[in-house]
Design an enzyme around this catalytic site. Structure first.
Site, PDB file in Angstrom:
ATOM      1  N   THR A 315      62.553  53.502 -67.344  1.00 16.16           N
ATOM      2  CA  THR A 315      61.925  52.864 -68.512  1.00 16.16           C
ATOM      3  C   THR A 315      62.493  51.463 -68.713  1.00 16.16           C
ATOM      4  O   THR A 315      61.764  50.501 -68.947  1.00 16.16           O
ATOM      5  CB  THR A 315      62.159  53.705 -69.778  1.00 16.16           C
ATOM      6  N   GLY A 316      63.809  51.380 -68.613  1.00 16.96           N
ATOM      7  CA  GLY A 316      64.433  50.073 -68.769  1.00 16.96           C
ATOM      8  C   GLY A 316      63.967  49.109 -67.692  1.00 16.96           C
ATOM      9  O   GLY A 316      63.490  48.012 -67.980  1.00 16.96           O
ATOM     10  N   TRP A 318      61.420  49.173 -65.819  1.00 14.59           N
ATOM     11  CA  TRP A 318      59.977  48.891 -65.887  1.00 14.59           C
ATOM     12  C   TRP A 318      59.721  47.636 -66.732  1.00 14.59           C
ATOM     13  O   TRP A 318      58.802  46.873 -66.465  1.00 14.59           O
ATOM     14  CB  TRP A 318      59.244  50.078 -66.509  1.00 14.59           C
ATOM     15  N   HIS A 319      60.561  47.426 -67.742  1.00 17.76           N
ATOM     16  CA  HIS A 319      60.329  46.305 -68.655  1.00 17.76           C
ATOM     17  C   HIS A 319      60.669  44.957 -68.040  1.00 17.76           C
ATOM     18  O   HIS A 319      60.340  43.919 -68.604  1.00 17.76           O
ATOM     19  CB  HIS A 319      61.116  46.497 -69.957  1.00 17.76           C
ATOM     20  N   GLY A 320      61.345  44.967 -66.912  1.00 19.68           N
ATOM     21  CA  GLY A 320      61.627  43.685 -66.279  1.00 19.68           C
ATOM     22  C   GLY A 320      62.661  43.855 -65.184  1.00 19.68           C
ATOM     23  O   GLY A 320      63.505  44.757 -65.248  1.00 19.68           O
TER      24      GLY A 320
END
Lengths: 466, 451
Positions: A315-316, A318-320
């Protein structure tokens, strides 16, 4: 193209809607596909070919997965795996190559040049979407789509193409085949769209400008730093949920129903709840396609924590493609595990206000990790929040600007709460004249947004790293 | 796969340690379903208002969307003083047929490079119908939210619009001063005295027009730094000693403003002609010369509808315009003003064609140019002054011209040696005059070092 732009509101949208409703029902998916590709190629036309490749590739994969899944299970599985690898491979190449190249090159004897590719906009969103198609077909949650135009329309669907929500194929399977546009849906879509537009343009952009000013202020004080980060909390919420509302509204106009993506996250009483209210479609995706396939909470505590770890690491990330996003994900992993093991139970005895303070405190500092991909800058910002390297505790500028932002902050706080919407629908149901007032209100918000767009130099797009 | 169903109701984050007998918790999906059902219920129950919202919204986007194309495009913005974006082109100009065009890589080249998309964005904001109305609407809204400002223009008392100057770069001020001092020292060898004068911004001078609690300490910072530094360099024997004359024009004009004089325009970033007159008096005093008394001038009101730069940024359309005056004196038309940039020649100091336009302040010495000279007709023996200035020098020039023939340059545009010009034209004196905004925003005076 951004929804919050004059060319979208006054050229793209009217033309798209006009032809959409003139066109025979059979041709509407094709129209959606064409205008979505045009929308996608706006500003970076080359990547349209990437999109077309993705669509065709996954159309073929989906087709064969569907064909073999009951008869040759193994074959279907192989095709599914190939499809997942190719999709993640493309995402990995365009989004993460430079990150790995840079970090691996820090090891001895390794020197990988970075490519400096522009990230295809929305690739993280649509990659997850297209994967859900093949996987849903494999699992039997959705039927094979024989028509490549429909698969294309699903993946490139312009309302949620660049900033979500991430729509699972099974949720729109029926609507893609046959949907019933109606005046009721259309009118409701306008209301949702306009609300989102206002959130983005009037709230988020103004809050964002204040955050940027605080982040760039060489004379930042302790109070200035705290207030500045507060504005970022408002910016990211109103920006992101505003985009989602616009997407949902546009979808409704054309007869699609997308699920809500935000549900007043800042009223949460614990972090677990926060993540059920924040970016719901992403959480759902990771649950459906990562956590549960890994075994979920079956197979003992160790496996469960491992699975949660994987989900939050991803999730982390995925954000960048940067360390701060990974740390941000793991920060939530720790918080969620702590809550899961004992804190949630214990917190039930806390007064409600403490639970809110606890949640907002950690969410607030979470955004500090999130917003600085340069972690040195993040650390020095954090420092000024506690008086290290700050220009004093409070300055005359802080007093003045806080005084003049009080009404704005109050509006932002109220708009973060569910009560205004509840009241709106309460009046809407009860009073006939209120409905007409609301109709005029929607127009006024549109006019106001237009004013802000005509006279604006600040209209950032926050998701180019997603 | 039987327990797939059970799995589905579990969330990664919310898997509470299963208190088994609890009633089923409402999920986000339930809430979303309820919201959607509610939206559909109110929508179905309100046919008339649904039609209304559709009619209003669609009419708005369709009508304005069409008007952009129906209304003829403007090529130039008087208000912003810049060329506007014309209808965007998909491909660049090319002589030849389609095949040749493709071969030359010019087929839809602007579309593929992304320039087209950018131009479309500019086109829409530049050519938007009723642009002024929308700009004003935003201004009203921002003020209604009690933000007290819009687009960095503060709404002050008595109809003053004050542009914010938040992060003055003090380094630039000192660099500008030091470059000027070095230049002055070189000029001193040729016996040419140099004066460095710093003018106040509106927000400095009209400080008492700012709203309560406005952080004025930020405004004082560059002044304190400059005054300290200038004092330092005038201590005999100090390492960076200079005999360059230094004049702080902020303090006297501020005093006059507080006494009730209209020294600065309320809606523009410049000083009024009266303010320029006060600056002229200060300069003459410094040079030990006699200034003309104010009574020697006939005030000609040339415009009572001067909407300055701050007004144009602010979007606060209810603010009254400024009045613009010329201080006329006898014989002030017996001057020849030559703009060397384009060779145009004027009689007197004013280019009245600008009075018909928005940018009325440019009627003083015909606005921004690299190099302008003003000479009195039939009098060859006057003292010659080199005026190195930003736009604050424009309305000052007519006063100085009474005493001196003027060589006027603007270092933002004049890119050859200033000292060479001073020597070649036989100047007797140099005046460097800039306002604090110019001094903080760039180290332009570094160009004085050019040999």
């Amino acid at each position: 193209m951004l929804f919050s732009s004059l060319e979208f509101l006054f050229a793209y949208l009217p033309i798209v809607l006009l032809i959409y409703f003139i066109a025979p029902v059979k041709l509407r998916n094709l129209w959606i596909l064409l205008v979505s590709l045009f929308f996608y190629g706006w500003g970076e036309p080359v990547y349209v070919f990437l999109m077309i490749f993705t669509v065709l590739f996954d159309y073929v994969c989906g087709y064969f997965v569907g064909k073999y899944k009951d008869t040759h299970h193994k074959r279907a599985k192989v095709i599914l795996i190939i499809s997942v690898i190719v999709n993640l491979g493309l995402l990995g190449f365009f989004k993460y190559f430079d990150f790995f190249a840079e970090n691996l090159s820090k090891l001895p004897f390794i020197d990988i040049p970075t490519l400096g590719l522009t990230l295809p906009i929305g690739i993280s969103f649509y990659t997850f979407q297209i994967m859900s198609y093949v996987i849903d077909v494999y699992r039997g949650d959705a039927r094979v789509q024989k028509n490549p135009i429909v698969v294309g329309a699903y993946v490139s669907l312009f309302p949620q193409l660049i900033a979500g929500p991430i729509v699972r194929y099974q949720d729109v399977d029926d609507a893609l085949r046959e949907r019933h546009e109606s005046a009721a849906m259309f009118a409701s879509g306008i209301r949702t769209f306009v609300a989102g537009l206002g959130k983005k343009v009037v709230f988020a952009n103004a809050a964002g400008a204040l955050w940027d000013a605080a982040a760039a202020d060489p004379d930042r004080t302790v109070i200035g730093a705290w207030i500045g980060l507060l504005f970022y909390c408002f910016q990211i919420y109103f920006d992101f949920s505003g985009y989602s509302d616009m997407a949902i509204g546009l979808g409704k106009m054309m007869g699609f129903r997308f699920l809500e993506n935000f549900n007043y996250p800042y009223i949460s009483q614990n972090i677990t709840e926060f993540w059920r209210r924040w970016h719901i479609s992403l959480g759902t995706w990771f649950r459906e396609y990562v956590y549960i396939p890994l075994g979920g909470n079956r197979g003992g505590l160790f496996k469960m924590y491992r699975n949660i770890f994987v989900v939050w690491f991803l999730t982390g990330f995925w954000h960048g493609a940067d360390w701060n996003f990974i740390i941000w994900g793991l920060y939530y992993f720790v918080l969620l595990v702590v809550e899961k093991t004992f804190l949630l139970e214990r917190m039930k005895r806390w007064p409600q206000v403490f639970r809110h303070i606890y949640t907002l405190f950690f969410v607030y500092f979470g955004w500090l990790i999130f917003v600085f991909d340069d972690m040195g800058a993040g650390a020095s910002y954090l420092g000024t929040m506690f008086g290290v390297g700050s220009a004093g505790f409070i300055s005359s500028s802080d007093v003045y600007s806080l005084l003049h932002k009080l009404v704005f902050i109050a509006i932002l706080v109220i708009a973060s709460l569910p009560q205004p919407r509840q009241l709106f629908y309460k009046f809407y149901e009860k009073s006939k004249s209120f409905r007409y007032i609301a109709a005029v209100g929607a127009l006024l918000v549109t006019v106001l947004v237009t004013a802000y767009l005509v006279d604006s130099s600040y209209n950032p797009f926050l998701y180019f790293r997603f | 796969m039987e327990n797939n169903e059970i799995m589905k109701n579990e969330s990664v984050t919310a898997a509470s340690p299963a208190p088994a007998a609890k009633p089923k918790k409402r999920t986000m999906q339930d809430e979303a379903d309820e919201l959607f059902a509610l939206q559909m219920r109110v929508a179905d129950g309100a046919k008339g208002s649904d039609r209304t919202v559709m009619a209003l919204f669609l009419a708005f986007i369709f009508v304005l969307g069409a008007l952009i194309f129906i209304i003829p495009d403007k090529e130039f913005s008087e208000q912003e003083n810049r060329a506007l974006q014309g209808l965007p082109q998909l491909q660049s100009k090319f002589d030849g047929n389609l095949i040749e065009r493709i071969k030359a890589g010019k087929f839809l080249d602007k579309y593929f490079s992304g320039d087209f998309a950018e131009d479309v964005g500019d086109y829409y904001s530049d050519q938007f119908p009723a642009r002024d109305f929308f700009v004003g609407l935003k201004g009203v809204t921002e003020i209604a939210m009690l933000k007290g400002e819009n687009n960095d223009v503060v709404l002050g008392k008595d109809g003053y619009l004050l542009s914010r100057m938040d992060h003055p770069d003090i380094d630039n001020v000192l660099k500008n001063y030091d470059a000027s001092a070095a230049f002055a020292n070189r000029m001193a060898e040729a016996g040419i005295p140099v004066t460095f004068a710093a003018a106040g911004r509106v927000i400095d001078i009209a400080e008492d027009k700012l709203p309560a609690l406005y952080p004025v300490d930020v405004l004082h910072r560059p002044w304190d730094a400059l005054n300290d530094h200038a004092a330092q360099t005038h201590i005999a024997g100090s390492a960076d000693y200079t005999d360059m004359l230094y004049l702080d024009l902020c303090a006297p004009l501020k005093a006059a403003s507080e006494a009730g004089d209209d020294v600065m325009y309320r809606t523009d970033h410049h000083w009024t002609t009266h303010g320029a007159y006060l600056a002229y008096v200060e300069l003459m005093k410094l040079w030990g010369m006699e200034a003309l008394p104010e009574s020697a001038f006939t005030v000609e009101v040339v415009s009572d509808a001067f909407y300055g730069t701050a007004w144009r940024n602010a979007g606060m359309k209810w603010i009254e315009p400024d009045t613009m005056e010329y201080y006329r004196y006898e014989g002030d038309e017996d001057f020849t003003m030559t703009v060397h940039d384009d060779g145009s020649v004027f009689e007197g100091f004013y280019d009245r064609s600008y009075l018909e336009k928005t940018d009325k302040y440019s009627s003083f010495i015909s606005g921004n140019h690299a190099y302008v000279t003003i000479e009195k007709n039939g009098d060859e023996n006057r003292e010659r002054l080199l005026l190195v200035k930003d736009s604050f020098g424009h309305s000052l020039a007519p006063f100085l011209a009474y005493h001196f023939d003027l060589e006027i340059i603007d270092l933002r545009y004049y890119k050859t040696s200033t000292s060479a010009l001073a020597l070649e034209t036989g100047c007797d004196r140099v005046l460097l005059i800039n306002n604090m905004d110019s001094l903080t925003s760039a180290a332009t005076l570094g160009l004085l070092g050019m040999e």
